[in-house]
Design an enzyme around this catalytic site. Structure first.
Site, mmCIF file in Angstrom:
data_model
loop_
_atom_site.group_PDB
_atom_site.id
_atom_site.type_symbol
_atom_site.label_atom_id
_atom_site.label_comp_id
_atom_site.label_asym_id
_atom_site.label_seq_id
_atom_site.Cartn_x
_atom_site.Cartn_y
_atom_site.Cartn_z
ATOM 1 N N TRP A 86 30.339 50.034 32.479
ATOM 2 C CA TRP A 86 28.974 49.900 31.962
ATOM 3 C C TRP A 86 28.244 48.762 32.655
ATOM 4 C CZ3 TRP A 86 27.601 47.762 26.456
ATOM 5 C CH2 TRP A 86 26.236 48.017 26.173
ATOM 6 N N HIS A 149 39.195 43.062 38.983
ATOM 7 C CA HIS A 149 39.953 42.610 37.814
ATOM 8 C C HIS A 149 40.776 41.370 38.182
ATOM 9 C CE1 HIS A 149 38.761 46.031 35.545
ATOM 10 N NE2 HIS A 149 39.522 46.898 36.142
#
Length: 337
Positions: A86, A149
């Site tokens: 998102w 990440h």
């Protein structure tokens, strides 16, 4: 490693065979590291203070050695399944709003956010001999957008020393765990909710421990607020309009009064909404990365869904860990949905 972790899996099934595709020098490094059995029926190795897979170790080393950041770069970071899909969509739409003012031909309608904002470790530095990348870094349209990440301590030196911006998003560890477990269960069979939860609580998950991952970016955002914007998924869900404007201001491209009055912010929010993104063919069909179906990246996007999965004892255990590990940081999460 406890013997019960191997009850349902053979050595071959555990996917430790990733080592076969690793360069010899890197393989020797990996074999010297502590390892534990974890998510995805594979082994994780404790590298630079975090748990990662062998292929990711090689990608991270390649990334650290070769990536040259530009001051205009934007890096979007998170733990897995914390809202990065998102956030990538929102950031891409915000930065490129003048190039794609018409929503009819917007790239987000035909491409997955991860294709538009590539991961360092999954899309760019993935060649086993590290001689090239799958993304043409030199010819990327600026400002270049990247996702990762990778924990803050393991970011390339050029990112830390340049004036590029980092936006980090974290999520309630309860929801993060359930979302990540559900994701991994779709791409790898025989995932045990209880066994994986125990590993998660010990920090043995991709780029875990989750508390160190969040705190690393949080501390840097406090020390350098103009460099790192720290967001909570729950806050973004609660007032997306406010945070979209906040992201734009952080990236030095604030919305004008005219844009606000013309509904530009609302258009971006609607374009990047979970409902819109999930129903697009670009996110319903095809695969991404290691043949992972794109539809797996769009599950529920709900807050508090963990209550349908975790037992009272599991909730109590994780609550204590969160309280202990985040104590004094100013970062907290609601236990009740």
């Amino acid at each position: 490693m406890a013997s019960k972790d191997l009850t349902h899996f053979t050595e071959k099934q555990s996917k430790d065979v990733q080592l076969e595709a690793i360069g010899e020098e890197c393989k020797q490094l990996i074999l010297s590291l502590p390892k534990e059995y974890g998510f995805g029926n594979q082994y994780y190795y404790f590298f630079q203070g975090f748990w990662v897979t062998p292929s990711q170790i090689q990608s991270i080393i390649c990334f650290q050695n070769h990536f040259e950041a530009k001051d205009s770069d934007v890096v979007i970071a998170s733990m897995p399944k914390s809202g990065i899909t998102w956030l990538k969509a929102l950031t891409f739409a915000i930065i490129n709003r003048h190039h794609f003012s018409s929503l009819e031909n917007h790239p987000l309608l035909t491409s997955n956010p991860h294709e538009l904002v590539p991961f360092f470790e999954f899309n760019i530095y993935v060649d086993t001999i590290c001689q090239f990348t799958k993304v043409d870094l030199l010819n990327m349209i600026e400002p270049r957008l990247f996702g990762t990440h990778i924990p803050f301590p393991s970011l390339a030196k050029s990112i830390k020393e340049s004036n590029c911006k980092i936006i980090y998003i974290c999520r309630n560890p309860f929801d993060t765990y359930v979302s990540y477990w559900s994701f991994m269960n779709k791409i790898s069979l025989n995932q045990s909710l209880e066994d994986d939860f125990e590993r998660y609580c010990k920090g043995i998950c991709h780029v875990g421990p989750f508390w160190d991952h969040m705190l690393g970016y949080l501390k840097e955002s406090i020390a350098r607020p103009n460099k790192i914007l720290f967001l909570k998924y729950e806050d973004l869900k609660e007032d997306v309009n406010f945070h979209v404007k906040r992201i734009a201001e952080f990236l030095d491209c604030p919305f004008t009064r005219e844009e606000e009055s013309n509904g530009v912010i609302e258009n971006i929010i609607n374009l990047c909404s979970f409902k819109t993104m999930k129903e697009l063919d670009a996110n319903k069909f095809g695969s991404f990365g290691w043949n992972i179906e794109k539809k797996y990246y769009f599950r529920k996007a709900e807050i508090g869904d963990w209550i349908n999965y975790l037992s009272p004892s599991m909730v109590e255990k994780l609550s204590k860990i969160i309280e202990e590990k985040l104590s004094g940081s100013g970062l907290s999460f609601k236990v009740c949905p």
